[in-house]
Design a protein around this motif. Structure first.
Motif, PDB file in Angstrom:
ATOM      1  N   ASP A 250      -8.287  -3.038  -2.667  1.00  0.00           N
ATOM      2  CA  ASP A 250      -7.146  -2.626  -1.848  1.00  0.00           C
ATOM      3  C   ASP A 250      -6.712  -1.206  -2.217  1.00  0.00           C
ATOM      4  OD1 ASP A 250      -4.780  -3.451  -0.021  1.00  0.00           O
ATOM      5  OD2 ASP A 250      -3.800  -2.728  -1.856  1.00  0.00           O
ATOM      6  N   ARG A 251      -6.487  -0.397  -1.197  1.00  0.00           N
ATOM      7  CA  ARG A 251      -6.204   1.021  -1.418  1.00  0.00           C
ATOM      8  C   ARG A 251      -4.944   1.227  -2.258  1.00  0.00           C
ATOM      9  NH1 ARG A 251      -2.907   4.362   1.211  1.00  0.00           N
ATOM     10  NH2 ARG A 251      -2.519   2.778   2.810  1.00  0.00           N
ATOM     11  N   LYS A 252      -3.870   0.484  -1.972  1.00  0.00           N
ATOM     12  CA  LYS A 252      -2.622   0.674  -2.714  1.00  0.00           C
ATOM     13  C   LYS A 252      -2.729   0.178  -4.135  1.00  0.00           C
ATOM     14  CE  LYS A 252       0.586   0.920   1.135  1.00  0.00           C
ATOM     15  NZ  LYS A 252       1.888   0.472   1.681  1.00  0.00           N
TER      16      LYS A 252
ATOM     17  N   ARG B 259      -5.522   0.379  -5.887  1.00  0.00           N
ATOM     18  CA  ARG B 259      -6.258   1.454  -6.561  1.00  0.00           C
ATOM     19  C   ARG B 259      -5.339   2.639  -6.845  1.00  0.00           C
ATOM     20  NH1 ARG B 259      -9.919   1.034  -2.331  1.00  0.00           N
ATOM     21  NH2 ARG B 259      -9.546   3.273  -1.871  1.00  0.00           N
ATOM     22  N   LYS B 260      -4.472   2.933  -5.899  1.00  0.00           N
ATOM     23  CA  LYS B 260      -3.559   4.061  -6.065  1.00  0.00           C
ATOM     24  C   LYS B 260      -2.616   3.850  -7.243  1.00  0.00           C
ATOM     25  CE  LYS B 260      -0.638   7.080  -3.270  1.00  0.00           C
ATOM     26  NZ  LYS B 260      -0.046   7.305  -1.914  1.00  0.00           N
ATOM     27  N   LYS B 261      -2.228   2.597  -7.461  1.00  0.00           N
ATOM     28  CA  LYS B 261      -1.360   2.264  -8.587  1.00  0.00           C
ATOM     29  C   LYS B 261      -2.140   2.043  -9.875  1.00  0.00           C
ATOM     30  CE  LYS B 261       2.661   2.234  -6.534  1.00  0.00           C
ATOM     31  NZ  LYS B 261       3.784   3.116  -6.969  1.00  0.00           N
TER      32      LYS B 261
ATOM     33  N   ALA C 264       3.093  -2.183  -5.414  1.00  0.00           N
ATOM     34  CA  ALA C 264       1.955  -1.790  -4.592  1.00  0.00           C
ATOM     35  C   ALA C 264       2.052  -2.316  -3.170  1.00  0.00           C
ATOM     36  CB  ALA C 264       0.665  -2.284  -5.241  1.00  0.00           C
ATOM     37  N   GLY C 265       3.181  -2.971  -2.853  1.00  0.00           N
ATOM     38  CA  GLY C 265       3.337  -3.500  -1.501  1.00  0.00           C
ATOM     39  C   GLY C 265       2.489  -4.725  -1.230  1.00  0.00           C
ATOM     40  N   TRP C 266       2.059  -5.408  -2.289  1.00  0.00           N
ATOM     41  CA  TRP C 266       1.270  -6.638  -2.116  1.00  0.00           C
ATOM     42  C   TRP C 266       2.189  -7.840  -1.938  1.00  0.00           C
ATOM     43  CZ3 TRP C 266      -3.888  -7.125  -1.459  1.00  0.00           C
ATOM     44  CH2 TRP C 266      -4.416  -8.427  -1.486  1.00  0.00           C
TER      45      TRP C 266
ATOM     46  N   ARG D 195       1.681  -6.724   5.388  1.00  0.00           N
ATOM     47  CA  ARG D 195       0.383  -6.059   5.510  1.00  0.00           C
ATOM     48  C   ARG D 195      -0.761  -6.871   4.908  1.00  0.00           C
ATOM     49  NH1 ARG D 195      -2.116  -3.354   1.380  1.00  0.00           N
ATOM     50  NH2 ARG D 195      -1.059  -3.307  -0.645  1.00  0.00           N
TER      51      ARG D 195
END
Length: 431
Positions: A338-340, A342-344, A402-404, A423
Motif C-alpha cells: 500500500d502506497r501510504k 510505504r510512505k509512512k 496511514a489512513g488504513w 479507501r
C-alpha cells in the motif's frame, strides 16, 4: 373365410356375417389352398377395415378386374394368386379446444413452467407468451456451466409477476402462493449475490468493488491462521515472508519469486530472512541458487521456490484453485505494498497488522463479529504480527496515521476494535 371370383370375374371375400367385399384388388404373392388372405391399407399391415365409398358396388370406375389363379372347387377354400389389399380410410383426429387436433402435440411438448402446463387458450395472450418463455428461461439457466445469482434473481422476479397475473385471471389460490414463493426466492437470491460480492442489498451506502469474494475471504483467513500457528520463527519479518511465500506456493508447493518481490516485502532484511528459512528447511531453493542469487533474480528469470509442507503428497492445510490462489496473492501484495504504508515507512509488523485487519473485517469495515464478539482477540492478533499484545495498540495507531483505519483502535478487554477507512473497503475480507 372364403375367397373366390364374382360374376364379373372380380375378386370377392366372404367376411363376417356372410358379408361380401366387392371390387377388391389383388396384390402379389400366390396363396394356394389353406393360405391366408391379407387385409391392409399399407404394405405389411394386417388390420382389416371397411372399403371406402369409392370401392362400393355401383360406383363407376372404382373396381378393377382381378385375375385369379388355381381356383378351387366349389365349397372349398380358394386361394388367389396375389395377396389381397383393402384400402383403409383413417378417421380424422378429433379437434381440441383452440382448434388444435388431438395428435398435434407429442408427449412432453406442452409449454410448462414450474411443473405447470400453460393452457393454449390462456388469456391475455401476452401472459401465455411470458409463461412459456419463462419456463424456457429457467431450463436454459439450469444448463449454464456456472451459476449467476443476479440472473437467477431476475428470473424469480419475472415468475412472481407472471404467476400473480395468472392467479388474477384464473382465481387459483395456489398460483398466488407460487407467486409469493417466487418473490421470496428473488429477495433471498439477491441477498446471497450481494453478500458474495460484498455490496449493499438495499442500495444504501457506497457501492464498493471488492477484490475478494466472500468465499475467497474465507480462504484468506485460513492462510493467515496457518501462518499464525505454523511460522517457523516468531519475528514479524519471518512471518511476513512466510505469508507471502505460502501464497505463491499454495497449490503445488512450488512458486516463483523475484528479487524485487523479496526486497519489497523485507527491505534490508531480505537476505537474512530468506537464508534462515532455507536453513531450517521450511524453504527450498534450487541447488545452484543461493539466497543472494535469488535476490538478484529478475521478472524474466524468477527464482523457483519450494515449500515442502505444501507439496501435494503431504497433508495440505487448505485447498483452492488457480484463480483463487492468484487472487489471494494479489490481494496480499496490494495490502503489503500500500502506497501510504510505504510512505509512512511501516515495518513488517505494521503491514502484517494491516493484512490481518483487512482479512477479518465485515463489509462495512468493522473488525470481527458483532455484539459481545465484536473486534478481534488481541492475543491472536499479536501472535500473527510477531508482537506482544500490549504492542498492538501502537501499531494500530500507525495504521490510523496511514489512513488504513478510520478511527483510533480500542484494545480494552483483550480485544482489538476498529474500523477500516473507506479507501480500504475494497480489500475487506467480508466477514
Amino acid at each position: 373365410m372364403n375367397a373366390g371370383t364374382g360374376d364379373r370375374g372380380e375378386l370377392f371375400v366372404d367376411g363376417i356375417n356372410s358379408g361380401r367385399t366387392d371390387g377388391v384388388r389383388s396384390g402379389r404373392g400366390a396363396v394356394t389352398g389353406g393360405g391366408t388372405v391379407l387385409f391392409s391399407d399399407a404394405p405389411g399391415g394386417g388390420s382389416p377395415s371397411a372399403a371406402p365409398a369409392s370401392a362400393r358396388p355401383g360406383t363407376a370406375g372404382t373396381a378393377s378386374t382381378a385375375s385369379t389363379a388355381n381356383t378351387a372347387s366349389t365349397g372349398s377354400t380358394a386361394g388367389t394368386a396375389d395377396a389381397v389389399s383393402v384400402p383403409h380410410a383413417r378417421p380424422a383426429p378429433r379437434p381440441q379446444p383452440g382448434g388444435a387436433p388431438a395428435r398435434a402435440r407429442k408427449a412432453g411438448r406442452w409449454a410448462k413452467v414450474a411443473q405447470r402446463i400453460v393452457p393454449d387458450d390462456l388469456q391475455p395472450e401476452v401472459l401465455r407468451v411470458e409463461l412459456t418463455e419463462l419456463g424456457n428461461a429457467f431450463r436454459a439457466y439450469q444448463r449454464r456451466p456456472e451459476p449467476d445469482l443476479a440472473v437467477l434473481a431476475e428470473l424469480h422476479d419475472r415468475k412472481a409477476r407472471a404467476f400473480a397475473l395468472w392467479a388474477d385471471v384464473t382465481a387459483d389460490a395456489s398460483l398466488r402462493e407460487e407467486a409469493d414463493r417466487a418473490a421470496a426466492a428473488a429477495r433471498t437470491t439477491r441477498e446471497m449475490d450481494a453478500n458474495r460480492r460484498g455490496v449493499p442489498v438495499d442500495g444504501e451506502g457506497p457501492v464498493v468493488e471488492r477484490l475478494l469474494t466472500r468465499g475467497q475471504g474465507v480462504h484468506a483467513r485460513n492462510v493467515l491462521e496457518h501462518v499464525r500457528v505454523g511460522a517457523p520463527f516468531p519475528e514479524a519479518e519471518a512471518r511476513l515472508a512466510v505469508l507471502m511465500l505460502t501464497l505463491r506456493a499454495a497449490r503445488s508447493g512450488t512458486g516463483n519469486v523475484t528479487g524485487q518481490d523479496l526486497g519489497g516485502w523485507l527491505q534490508g532484511d531480505a537476505e537474512r530472512v530468506l537464508q534462515e528459512l532455507v536453513d531450517v528447511g521450511w524453504l527450498l531453493l534450487p541447488e545452484d541458487v543461493t539466497a543472494d542469487e535469488a535476490l538478484m533474480s529478475r521478472p524474466e528469470e524468477p527464482a523457483q521456490i519450494t515449500v515442502p509442507t505444501l507439496i501435494p503428497t503431504q497433508p495440505r492445510p487448505f485447498f483452492f484453485g488457480k484463480v483463487t490462489r492468484a487472487r489471494l496473492s494479489g490481494w496480499a501484495q496490494k495490502v503489503v505494498g500500500d502506497r501510504k504504508l510505504r510512505k509512512k515507512k511501516a515495518g513488517a509488523a505494521t503491514r502484517l497488522l494491516a493484512v490481518y485487519t483487512a482479512a477479518h473485517s465485515r463489509p462495512d469495515g468493522c473488525l470481527g463479529g458483532v455484539g459481545e464478539d465484536a473486534g478481534l482477540a488481541l492475543d491472536e492478533v499479536a501472535q500473527f504480527c510477531g508482537l506482544r499484545p500490549e504492542e498492538v495498540a501502537e501499531h494500530a495507531g500507525l495504521l490510523v496515521a496511514a489512513g488504513w483505519l478510520a478511527e483510533e483502535a480500542d484494545t480494552t478487554d483483550g480485544r482489538l476494535r476498529a474500523r477500516l477507512a473507506e479507501r480500504v473497503l475494497p480489500l475487506s475480507g467480508l466477514l
